[in-house]
Design an enzyme around this catalytic site. Structure first.
Site, PDB file in Angstrom:
ATOM      1  N   GLY A  39      38.865   9.212 -16.255  1.00  0.00           N
ATOM      2  CA  GLY A  39      38.161   9.034 -17.348  1.00  0.00           C
ATOM      3  C   GLY A  39      37.012   9.640 -17.611  1.00  0.00           C
ATOM      4  CD  GLU A  40      34.399  12.481 -19.574  1.00  0.00           C
ATOM      5  OE1 GLU A  40      33.303  12.549 -18.807  1.00  0.00           O
ATOM      6  OE2 GLU A  40      35.208  13.430 -19.609  1.00  0.00           O
ATOM      7  CB  SER A  41      32.187  10.051 -13.883  1.00  0.00           C
ATOM      8  OG  SER A  41      31.907  11.029 -14.384  1.00  0.00           O
ATOM      9  CB  CYS A  71      39.944  12.231 -11.659  1.00  0.00           C
ATOM     10  SG  CYS A  71      39.863  13.676 -12.614  1.00  0.00           S
ATOM     11  NE  ARG A 100      30.855  14.279 -15.378  1.00  0.00           N
ATOM     12  CZ  ARG A 100      30.418  14.462 -16.600  1.00  0.00           C
ATOM     13  NH1 ARG A 100      29.264  14.761 -16.961  1.00  0.00           N
ATOM     14  NH2 ARG A 100      31.324  14.197 -17.505  1.00  0.00           N
ATOM     15  CB  ILE A 129      43.163  15.924 -16.242  1.00  0.00           C
ATOM     16  CG1 ILE A 129      44.672  16.140 -16.294  1.00  0.00           C
ATOM     17  CG2 ILE A 129      42.610  15.985 -17.768  1.00  0.00           C
ATOM     18  CD1 ILE A 129      45.453  14.791 -16.758  1.00  0.00           C
ATOM     19  CG  HIS A 164      44.497  12.041 -13.066  1.00  0.00           C
ATOM     20  ND1 HIS A 164      43.775  10.948 -13.715  1.00  0.00           N
ATOM     21  CD2 HIS A 164      43.867  13.213 -13.228  1.00  0.00           C
ATOM     22  CE1 HIS A 164      42.851  11.321 -14.241  1.00  0.00           C
ATOM     23  NE2 HIS A 164      42.719  12.580 -14.013  1.00  0.00           N
ATOM     24  CD  GLU A 166      46.340   8.042 -12.801  1.00  0.00           C
ATOM     25  OE1 GLU A 166      46.271   8.796 -11.651  1.00  0.00           O
ATOM     26  OE2 GLU A 166      45.476   8.813 -13.644  1.00  0.00           O
TER      27      GLU A 166
HETATM   28  N1  GLN Z   1      35.454  15.247 -16.183  1.00  0.00           N
HETATM   29  C1  GLN Z   1      35.581  13.741 -16.124  1.00  0.00           C
HETATM   30  C2  GLN Z   1      34.322  13.329 -15.544  1.00  0.00           C
HETATM   31  O1  GLN Z   1      33.228  14.052 -15.451  1.00  0.00           O
HETATM   32  C3  GLN Z   1      36.679  13.442 -15.041  1.00  0.00           C
HETATM   33  C4  GLN Z   1      38.093  13.817 -15.609  1.00  0.00           C
HETATM   34  C5  GLN Z   1      39.013  12.955 -15.250  1.00  0.00           C
HETATM   35  O2  GLN Z   1      38.989  11.851 -14.768  1.00  0.00           O
HETATM   36  N2  GLN Z   1      40.210  13.267 -15.674  1.00  0.00           N
HETATM   37  O3  GLN Z   1      34.190  12.081 -15.521  1.00  0.00           O
END
Ligand code: GLN
Length: 185
Positions: A39-41, A71, A100, A129, A164, A166
């Site tokens: 997701g977005e860290s 990720c 990142r 991704i 990923h 999943e």
């Molecule tokens: N770019 C996202 C981040 O920095 C990570 C991307 C992902 O989890 N697919 O959190």
């Protein structure tokens, strides 16, 4: 808190594990394992901090809770984060340095077949991704690399991936996570 948690629930259901979404510290009680999804860290750690989950999750993982981090989840675990938000804090539990979005814009998303140590059979379909690039590893075991960089690492019961699983139908890594969680139980 955020990201691709539903897909992990689906994969874990498929391997016969019972799941629960963790949104408060009470949700942590009695778990054998935890997934830190993609997701977005930055958003994840901000939300975890806001609801008071960051410290309890850190303590739980430190005391041996099996962990599958994918990720953004790997970024959340990492000891060093480059190109994060200036105030991005993480759990600092995995001795790796990550950049990142380190695979760059052209290659924001791609698939690669990965050879994973200890995994029998065909190569694993790695779906990347906007993945983090692991630039340094310390006290962890690298179990898969892509173009010379680690993309899967393990430390005791922590399994951390740049890709990923999943989002594929290949359940081998979820099975391995459930096996590690069983050791904790
Ligand atoms: N770019 C996202 C981040 O920095 C990570 C991307 C992902 O989890 N697919 O959190």
């Amino acid at each position: 808190m955020q990201g691709a948690f539903a897909e992990h629930v689906h994969a874990l259901d498929a391997v016969g594990a019972r799941t629960r979404l963790v949104r408060t510290r009470d949700d942590l009680s009695g778990l054998d394992g935890i997934v830190l999804p993609g997701g977005e860290s930055t958003t994840m750690t901000m939300l975890m901090e806001r609801v008071g989950l960051l410290e309890p999750v850190r303590k739980a993982i430190q005391s041996g809770l099996a962990t599958l981090a994918t990720c953004a989840g790997l970024i959340v675990l990492a000891s060093d984060i480059t190109d994060g938000m200036s105030d991005q804090q993480g759990l600092g539990l995995l001795d790796v340095s990550v950049r990142r979005n380190g695979y760059g814009r052209q290659a924001e998303s791609f698939e690669a077949s990965l050879k994973i140590d200890g995994m029998n059979g065909h190569e694993f379909p790695g779906v990347f991704i906007r993945s983090p690039l692991v630039e340094r590893t310390g006290d962890v075991k690298v179990i898969a690399t892509y173009q010379g960089h680690p993309v899967a690492v393990q430390k005791d019961r922590i399994l951390a991936l740049c890709f990923h699983p999943e989002l594929t139908t290949d359940l081998r890594l979820h099975r391995e996570f459930v096996r590690l969680a069983g050791q904790h139980a």
